[in-house]
Design a protein around this motif. Structure first.
Motif, PDB file in Angstrom:
ATOM      1  N   ASP A   1       8.184  -4.113 -13.913  1.00  0.00           N
ATOM      2  CA  ASP A   1       8.897  -4.319 -12.656  1.00  0.00           C
ATOM      3  C   ASP A   1       9.084  -2.992 -11.915  1.00  0.00           C
ATOM      4  O   ASP A   1       9.068  -2.949 -10.685  1.00  0.00           O
ATOM      5  N   GLU A   2       9.238  -1.925 -12.668  1.00  0.00           N
ATOM      6  CA  GLU A   2       9.383  -0.606 -12.047  1.00  0.00           C
ATOM      7  C   GLU A   2       8.129  -0.250 -11.240  1.00  0.00           C
ATOM      8  O   GLU A   2       8.220   0.243 -10.121  1.00  0.00           O
ATOM      9  N   THR A   3       6.971  -0.533 -11.798  1.00  0.00           N
ATOM     10  CA  THR A   3       5.721  -0.251 -11.091  1.00  0.00           C
ATOM     11  C   THR A   3       5.605  -1.118  -9.844  1.00  0.00           C
ATOM     12  O   THR A   3       5.229  -0.632  -8.771  1.00  0.00           O
ATOM     13  N   ALA A   4       5.944  -2.392  -9.962  1.00  0.00           N
ATOM     14  CA  ALA A   4       5.898  -3.292  -8.807  1.00  0.00           C
ATOM     15  C   ALA A   4       6.856  -2.816  -7.718  1.00  0.00           C
ATOM     16  O   ALA A   4       6.511  -2.793  -6.534  1.00  0.00           O
ATOM     17  N   ALA A   5       8.064  -2.415  -8.113  1.00  0.00           N
ATOM     18  CA  ALA A   5       9.043  -1.928  -7.146  1.00  0.00           C
ATOM     19  C   ALA A   5       8.547  -0.652  -6.470  1.00  0.00           C
ATOM     20  O   ALA A   5       8.724  -0.466  -5.258  1.00  0.00           O
ATOM     21  N   ASP A   6       7.915   0.209  -7.239  1.00  0.00           N
ATOM     22  CA  ASP A   6       7.370   1.451  -6.693  1.00  0.00           C
ATOM     23  C   ASP A   6       6.285   1.161  -5.663  1.00  0.00           C
ATOM     24  O   ASP A   6       6.274   1.744  -4.568  1.00  0.00           O
ATOM     25  N   LEU A   7       5.388   0.241  -5.988  1.00  0.00           N
ATOM     26  CA  LEU A   7       4.305  -0.116  -5.065  1.00  0.00           C
ATOM     27  C   LEU A   7       4.846  -0.741  -3.778  1.00  0.00           C
ATOM     28  O   LEU A   7       4.427  -0.373  -2.675  1.00  0.00           O
ATOM     29  N   ILE A   8       5.781  -1.665  -3.899  1.00  0.00           N
ATOM     30  CA  ILE A   8       6.340  -2.320  -2.722  1.00  0.00           C
ATOM     31  C   ILE A   8       7.160  -1.334  -1.888  1.00  0.00           C
ATOM     32  O   ILE A   8       7.092  -1.339  -0.656  1.00  0.00           O
ATOM     33  N   THR A   9       7.906  -0.461  -2.562  1.00  0.00           N
ATOM     34  CA  THR A   9       8.683   0.550  -1.832  1.00  0.00           C
ATOM     35  C   THR A   9       7.759   1.469  -1.031  1.00  0.00           C
ATOM     36  O   THR A   9       8.043   1.773   0.134  1.00  0.00           O
ATOM     37  N   ASP A  10       6.665   1.895  -1.647  1.00  0.00           N
ATOM     38  CA  ASP A  10       5.688   2.717  -0.913  1.00  0.00           C
ATOM     39  C   ASP A  10       5.149   1.960   0.298  1.00  0.00           C
ATOM     40  O   ASP A  10       5.002   2.526   1.381  1.00  0.00           O
ATOM     41  N   GLY A  11       4.859   0.670   0.114  1.00  0.00           N
ATOM     42  CA  GLY A  11       4.369  -0.142   1.219  1.00  0.00           C
ATOM     43  C   GLY A  11       5.394  -0.265   2.337  1.00  0.00           C
ATOM     44  O   GLY A  11       5.054  -0.169   3.524  1.00  0.00           O
ATOM     45  N   CYS A  12       6.644  -0.463   1.965  1.00  0.00           N
ATOM     46  CA  CYS A  12       7.714  -0.540   2.971  1.00  0.00           C
ATOM     47  C   CYS A  12       7.824   0.780   3.734  1.00  0.00           C
ATOM     48  O   CYS A  12       7.965   0.790   4.968  1.00  0.00           O
ATOM     49  N   ASN A  13       7.782   1.889   2.999  1.00  0.00           N
ATOM     50  CA  ASN A  13       7.855   3.208   3.650  1.00  0.00           C
ATOM     51  C   ASN A  13       6.717   3.393   4.650  1.00  0.00           C
ATOM     52  O   ASN A  13       6.943   3.849   5.781  1.00  0.00           O
ATOM     53  N   MET A  14       5.505   3.038   4.242  1.00  0.00           N
ATOM     54  CA  MET A  14       4.356   3.170   5.149  1.00  0.00           C
ATOM     55  C   MET A  14       4.496   2.233   6.343  1.00  0.00           C
ATOM     56  O   MET A  14       4.179   2.610   7.475  1.00  0.00           O
ATOM     57  N   GLY A  15       4.974   1.019   6.099  1.00  0.00           N
ATOM     58  CA  GLY A  15       5.156   0.065   7.182  1.00  0.00           C
ATOM     59  C   GLY A  15       6.177   0.547   8.197  1.00  0.00           C
ATOM     60  O   GLY A  15       5.940   0.495   9.408  1.00  0.00           O
ATOM     61  N   ILE A  16       7.307   1.028   7.719  1.00  0.00           N
ATOM     62  CA  ILE A  16       8.356   1.526   8.609  1.00  0.00           C
ATOM     63  C   ILE A  16       7.835   2.702   9.432  1.00  0.00           C
ATOM     64  O   ILE A  16       8.031   2.754  10.652  1.00  0.00           O
ATOM     65  N   LYS A  17       7.181   3.622   8.770  1.00  0.00           N
ATOM     66  CA  LYS A  17       6.625   4.791   9.461  1.00  0.00           C
ATOM     67  C   LYS A  17       5.633   4.352  10.550  1.00  0.00           C
ATOM     68  O   LYS A  17       5.689   4.834  11.687  1.00  0.00           O
ATOM     69  N   SER A  18       4.744   3.442  10.212  1.00  0.00           N
ATOM     70  CA  SER A  18       3.744   2.959  11.177  1.00  0.00           C
ATOM     71  C   SER A  18       4.404   2.257  12.355  1.00  0.00           C
ATOM     72  O   SER A  18       4.016   2.466  13.513  1.00  0.00           O
ATOM     73  N   LEU A  19       5.401   1.429  12.090  1.00  0.00           N
ATOM     74  CA  LEU A  19       6.045   0.689  13.170  1.00  0.00           C
ATOM     75  C   LEU A  19       6.763   1.621  14.136  1.00  0.00           C
ATOM     76  O   LEU A  19       6.704   1.424  15.356  1.00  0.00           O
ATOM     77  N   TYR A  20       7.433   2.649  13.614  1.00  0.00           N
ATOM     78  CA  TYR A  20       8.058   3.622  14.511  1.00  0.00           C
ATOM     79  C   TYR A  20       6.992   4.355  15.335  1.00  0.00           C
ATOM     80  O   TYR A  20       7.167   4.592  16.525  1.00  0.00           O
TER      81      TYR A  20
END
Length: 145
Positions: A91-110
């Motif tokens: 679950d830690e790996t899954a959370a890490d992957l999704i968190t990275d995706g969220c970070n990239m998504g937020i950055k791109s949207l801004y």
């Protein structure tokens, strides 16, 4: 220019939503913790609901939206597959992957909001809602990192 920026920002939000849903789907079956699964499911539902709203507005402009960049989507899927299946199926790996995706998504949207400043305020608000969905998921997943 307002209409052009509005459509372009809507397209980028549409692509971001599709990428987010795909990323959630890629890790979902590997997640063991039921609360984590519930958080992913709720976020996916929020993405889908906003996506439907965005595609409805795009249809009003006679636009079909935008799919995520195939190279970015493929690389994300490969990284997820490697990390979850070959390296560390936790679950830690899954959370890490999704968190990275969220970070990239937020950055791109801004970035896109700055790139398309003439987009109408309703569409900017939709983009901010998507950022909020991503940020909420990112915060919820901190417990699994």
């Amino acid at each position: 220019m307002i209409e052009k920026d509005t459509i372009k920002l809507l397209r980028e939000c549409d692509a971001g939503i599709k990428m987010g849903i795909s990323s959630i789907d890629d890790v979902f079956d590997n997640v063991k913790d039921q609360t984590f699964k519930k958080q992913l499911k709720e976020s996916k539902t929020a993405h889908e609901k906003l996506g439907t709203e965005i595609r409805g507005i795009l249809a009003g402009y006679s636009d079909t939206g935008k799919d995520p960049n195939p190279m970015a989507k493929g690389m994300s899927k490969m990284k997820t597959g490697f990390m979850m299946n070959m390296k560390d199926d936790t679950d830690e790996t899954a959370a890490d992957l999704i968190t990275d995706g969220c970070n990239m998504g937020i950055k791109s949207l801004y970035k896109y909001m700055n790139q398309y400043p003439e987009a109408n305020s309703k569409v900017k608000d939709l983009c901010k809602r998507l950022i909020s969905i991503e940020d909420q998921l990112r915060k919820e997943l901190r417990a699994y990192l």
